[in-house]
Design a protein around this motif. Structure first.
Motif, PDB file in Angstrom:
ATOM      1  N   ALA A 191      10.464   0.399  13.553  1.00 33.72           N
ATOM      2  CA  ALA A 191       9.689   0.926  14.681  1.00 33.72           C
ATOM      3  C   ALA A 191       9.356   2.401  14.501  1.00 33.72           C
ATOM      4  O   ALA A 191       8.547   2.949  15.261  1.00 33.72           O
ATOM      5  N   LEU A 192       9.965   3.043  13.509  1.00 33.18           N
ATOM      6  CA  LEU A 192       9.706   4.462  13.250  1.00 33.18           C
ATOM      7  C   LEU A 192       8.688   4.627  12.132  1.00 33.18           C
ATOM      8  O   LEU A 192       8.532   3.742  11.280  1.00 33.18           O
ATOM      9  N   PRO A 193       8.006   5.771  12.083  1.00 33.21           N
ATOM     10  CA  PRO A 193       7.191   6.074  10.897  1.00 33.21           C
ATOM     11  C   PRO A 193       8.119   6.196   9.687  1.00 33.21           C
ATOM     12  O   PRO A 193       9.119   6.921   9.745  1.00 33.21           O
ATOM     13  N   LEU A 194       7.818   5.506   8.620  1.00 34.67           N
ATOM     14  CA  LEU A 194       8.652   5.545   7.423  1.00 34.67           C
ATOM     15  C   LEU A 194       8.032   6.474   6.392  1.00 34.67           C
ATOM     16  O   LEU A 194       6.814   6.450   6.172  1.00 34.67           O
ATOM     17  N   LEU A 195       8.858   7.277   5.785  1.00 42.30           N
ATOM     18  CA  LEU A 195       8.424   8.214   4.761  1.00 42.30           C
ATOM     19  C   LEU A 195       8.843   7.660   3.402  1.00 42.30           C
ATOM     20  O   LEU A 195       9.986   7.268   3.207  1.00 42.30           O
ATOM     21  N   HIS A 196       7.911   7.646   2.460  1.00 37.56           N
ATOM     22  CA  HIS A 196       8.131   7.000   1.168  1.00 37.56           C
ATOM     23  C   HIS A 196       7.977   7.996   0.027  1.00 37.56           C
ATOM     24  O   HIS A 196       7.218   8.962   0.138  1.00 37.56           O
ATOM     25  N   GLN A 197       8.673   7.740  -1.073  1.00 36.67           N
ATOM     26  CA  GLN A 197       8.441   8.502  -2.295  1.00 36.67           C
ATOM     27  C   GLN A 197       7.745   7.600  -3.305  1.00 36.67           C
ATOM     28  O   GLN A 197       8.316   6.625  -3.782  1.00 36.67           O
ATOM     29  N   ARG A 198       6.515   7.943  -3.610  1.00 32.00           N
ATOM     30  CA  ARG A 198       5.671   7.288  -4.609  1.00 32.00           C
ATOM     31  C   ARG A 198       5.204   5.890  -4.207  1.00 32.00           C
ATOM     32  O   ARG A 198       4.047   5.547  -4.398  1.00 32.00           O
ATOM     33  N   HIS A 200       6.540   1.920  -1.844  1.00 32.91           N
ATOM     34  CA  HIS A 200       7.397   1.340  -0.804  1.00 32.91           C
ATOM     35  C   HIS A 200       8.649   0.687  -1.371  1.00 32.91           C
ATOM     36  O   HIS A 200       9.438   0.103  -0.608  1.00 32.91           O
ATOM     37  N   ASN A 201       8.865   0.748  -2.662  1.00 31.45           N
ATOM     38  CA  ASN A 201       9.953  -0.005  -3.273  1.00 31.45           C
ATOM     39  C   ASN A 201      11.329   0.399  -2.762  1.00 31.45           C
ATOM     40  O   ASN A 201      12.216  -0.446  -2.597  1.00 31.45           O
ATOM     41  N   GLY A 202      11.533   1.695  -2.511  1.00 28.60           N
ATOM     42  CA  GLY A 202      12.832   2.146  -2.038  1.00 28.60           C
ATOM     43  C   GLY A 202      13.202   1.530  -0.702  1.00 28.60           C
ATOM     44  O   GLY A 202      14.328   1.035  -0.518  1.00 28.60           O
ATOM     45  N   TRP A 203      12.269   1.557   0.239  1.00 30.96           N
ATOM     46  CA  TRP A 203      12.537   0.963   1.552  1.00 30.96           C
ATOM     47  C   TRP A 203      12.703  -0.550   1.446  1.00 30.96           C
ATOM     48  O   TRP A 203      13.566  -1.135   2.122  1.00 30.96           O
ATOM     49  N   LEU A 204      11.903  -1.204   0.637  1.00 31.20           N
ATOM     50  CA  LEU A 204      12.050  -2.648   0.468  1.00 31.20           C
ATOM     51  C   LEU A 204      13.438  -2.989  -0.067  1.00 31.20           C
ATOM     52  O   LEU A 204      14.077  -3.945   0.400  1.00 31.20           O
ATOM     53  N   GLN A 205      13.924  -2.216  -1.019  1.00 30.89           N
ATOM     54  CA  GLN A 205      15.248  -2.452  -1.582  1.00 30.89           C
ATOM     55  C   GLN A 205      16.333  -2.267  -0.524  1.00 30.89           C
ATOM     56  O   GLN A 205      17.260  -3.087  -0.419  1.00 30.89           O
ATOM     57  N   TRP A 206      16.234  -1.175   0.258  1.00 29.75           N
ATOM     58  CA  TRP A 206      17.264  -0.926   1.268  1.00 29.75           C
ATOM     59  C   TRP A 206      17.240  -2.003   2.360  1.00 29.75           C
ATOM     60  O   TRP A 206      18.293  -2.494   2.779  1.00 29.75           O
ATOM     61  N   LEU A 207      16.058  -2.389   2.827  1.00 28.67           N
ATOM     62  CA  LEU A 207      15.957  -3.397   3.879  1.00 28.67           C
ATOM     63  C   LEU A 207      16.552  -4.723   3.425  1.00 28.67           C
ATOM     64  O   LEU A 207      17.275  -5.390   4.174  1.00 28.67           O
ATOM     65  N   LEU A 219       5.518  -1.244   7.092  1.00 28.11           N
ATOM     66  CA  LEU A 219       6.133  -0.093   6.440  1.00 28.11           C
ATOM     67  C   LEU A 219       5.221   1.127   6.536  1.00 28.11           C
ATOM     68  O   LEU A 219       5.030   1.874   5.577  1.00 28.11           O
ATOM     69  N   ALA A 220       4.637   1.309   7.719  1.00 32.15           N
ATOM     70  CA  ALA A 220       3.656   2.368   7.908  1.00 32.15           C
ATOM     71  C   ALA A 220       4.295   3.740   7.776  1.00 32.15           C
ATOM     72  O   ALA A 220       5.454   3.953   8.156  1.00 32.15           O
ATOM     73  N   GLY A 221       3.554   4.678   7.218  1.00 30.46           N
ATOM     74  CA  GLY A 221       4.030   6.049   7.094  1.00 30.46           C
ATOM     75  C   GLY A 221       3.421   6.733   5.895  1.00 30.46           C
ATOM     76  O   GLY A 221       2.619   6.148   5.166  1.00 30.46           O
ATOM     77  N   SER A 222       3.822   7.969   5.687  1.00 29.89           N
ATOM     78  CA  SER A 222       3.250   8.773   4.609  1.00 29.89           C
ATOM     79  C   SER A 222       4.029   8.572   3.310  1.00 29.89           C
ATOM     80  O   SER A 222       5.226   8.286   3.320  1.00 29.89           O
ATOM     81  N   THR A 223       3.325   8.752   2.196  1.00 24.09           N
ATOM     82  CA  THR A 223       3.928   8.623   0.866  1.00 24.09           C
ATOM     83  C   THR A 223       3.818   9.960   0.146  1.00 24.09           C
ATOM     84  O   THR A 223       2.769  10.599   0.159  1.00 24.09           O
ATOM     85  N   PHE A 224       4.908  10.376  -0.490  1.00 20.67           N
ATOM     86  CA  PHE A 224       4.985  11.678  -1.143  1.00 20.67           C
ATOM     87  C   PHE A 224       5.315  11.496  -2.619  1.00 20.67           C
ATOM     88  O   PHE A 224       6.111  10.639  -2.986  1.00 20.67           O
ATOM     89  N   GLU A 225       4.742  12.332  -3.442  1.00 21.20           N
ATOM     90  CA  GLU A 225       5.057  12.324  -4.871  1.00 21.20           C
ATOM     91  C   GLU A 225       6.303  13.160  -5.158  1.00 21.20           C
ATOM     92  O   GLU A 225       7.126  12.799  -5.999  1.00 21.20           O
ATOM     93  N   ASP A 226       6.441  14.255  -4.449  1.00 20.81           N
ATOM     94  CA  ASP A 226       7.523  15.213  -4.689  1.00 20.81           C
ATOM     95  C   ASP A 226       8.675  14.946  -3.727  1.00 20.81           C
ATOM     96  O   ASP A 226       8.499  14.958  -2.508  1.00 20.81           O
TER      97      ASP A 226
END
Length: 298
Positions: A191-198, A200-207, A219-226
């Protein structure tokens, strides 16, 4: 783009290429060499004409090495490293030694910088030069004495020592969780905005590890490279992200970040200390390598 080699390239052109290949930026290369980006571009073009090969792919705001450019960068980087080492040996001041360490920005800022006081106390005669660039450090090892690389540890033609395994866990700033969103079960984080690095794989793994079926979730939210920018977004309350332990341990302890659930996930990759075969011939490099390994035991 170019034909066969027309003449021998200049040493200054190769030096310029070496810096541009390391930074992947004509602007950053210009800053390091005290030139203008236009002069860097001209020298690279002259070098390409001399070699009869295209070395960079020009993009809008960055450049990338071509296959031939990567081949040349790998070949000349050790030579320039050897020159720098020789200059250091002949021009050292008061017995001081320079050791160059390559590392990613989040490891450098979150793990190394807090330990610099301990480093100076343990090795007062060593000046540590820390470098990072947009490229993975294992792809530019010739630029460094030692490097801390993130990945699976399966890299050829280098010495590899395990250094640090991490865990990831959801974290968010206190203001992110409103009364309308109660984080009780792990699935509530969607239900929260999810922040991703590169990606969505990290969140998928944790979920999946938490027993949450992510099928159909946006998995809506912003994606960051750094990773450093991602961490700052978490601290600024922009959403929930996967915090890296031990890097965010102090933020959790101080309340700057909240860890809603204790479960953590090993992402599989880890940090490794890597170096070329002759790197440890220099005693200061051996001392830095030993210090890094000793710090991991604390």
């Amino acid at each position: 783009m170019y034909g066969r080699m027309s003449k021998h390239p200049s040493l200054s052109g190769l030096r310029t290429f070496n810096v541009a290949a390391r930074t992947l930026s004509f602007k950053r290369a210009a800053d390091q060499l005290g030139l203008t980006p236009t002069a860097i571009s001209h020298q690279i073009k002259t070098l390409e004409q001399a070699l009869g090969a295209s070395l960079f792919e020009r993009r809008v705001r960055q450049v990338e090495l071509t296959a031939r450019g990567r081949e040349l960068a790998d070949a000349i980087a050790p030579a320039f490293r050897s020159i720098a080492d020789a200059v250091e040996r002949f021009s050292g001041v008061d017995g001081r030694h320079v050791v160059t360490l390559g590392a990613g920005p989040v490891f450098a800022s979150r793990w190394l910088v807090p330990r610099l006081d301990a480093f100076w106390q343990a090795l007062p005669d060593v000046d540590l030069r820390l470098h990072h660039s947009p490229m993975p450090v294992y792809q530019q090892l010739g630029q460094f004495d030692l490097a801390v690389a993130w990945g699976d540890g399966q890299w050829a033609d280098m010495h590899i020592e395990p250094l640090l395994r991490i865990q990831v866990t959801p974290v968010h700033a206190p203001e992110v969780q409103s009364q309308a969103v109660r984080l009780e079960a792990p699935g509530d984080v969607l239900a929260l905005p999810l922040l991703h690095q590169r990606n969505h794989n990290g969140w998928l793994q944790w979920l999946q590890h938490a027993g949450v079926d992510p099928a159909g979730a946006e998995l809506a939210g912003s994606t960051f490279e750094d990773a450093n920018v991602l961490l700052q977004a978490m601290l600024d309350g922009k959403g929930a992200g996967l915090g890296i332990l031990p890097f965010v341990a102090d933020d959790i302890a101080s309340g700057r970040l909240i860890q809603p659930w204790p479960m953590t996930v090993d992402p599989g990759d880890a940090y490794y200390l890597i170096y070329n075969s002759r790197a440890l011939e220099r005693e200061p490099v051996r001392k830095v390598r030993d210090w890094l390994q000793q710090q991991m035991k604390h």
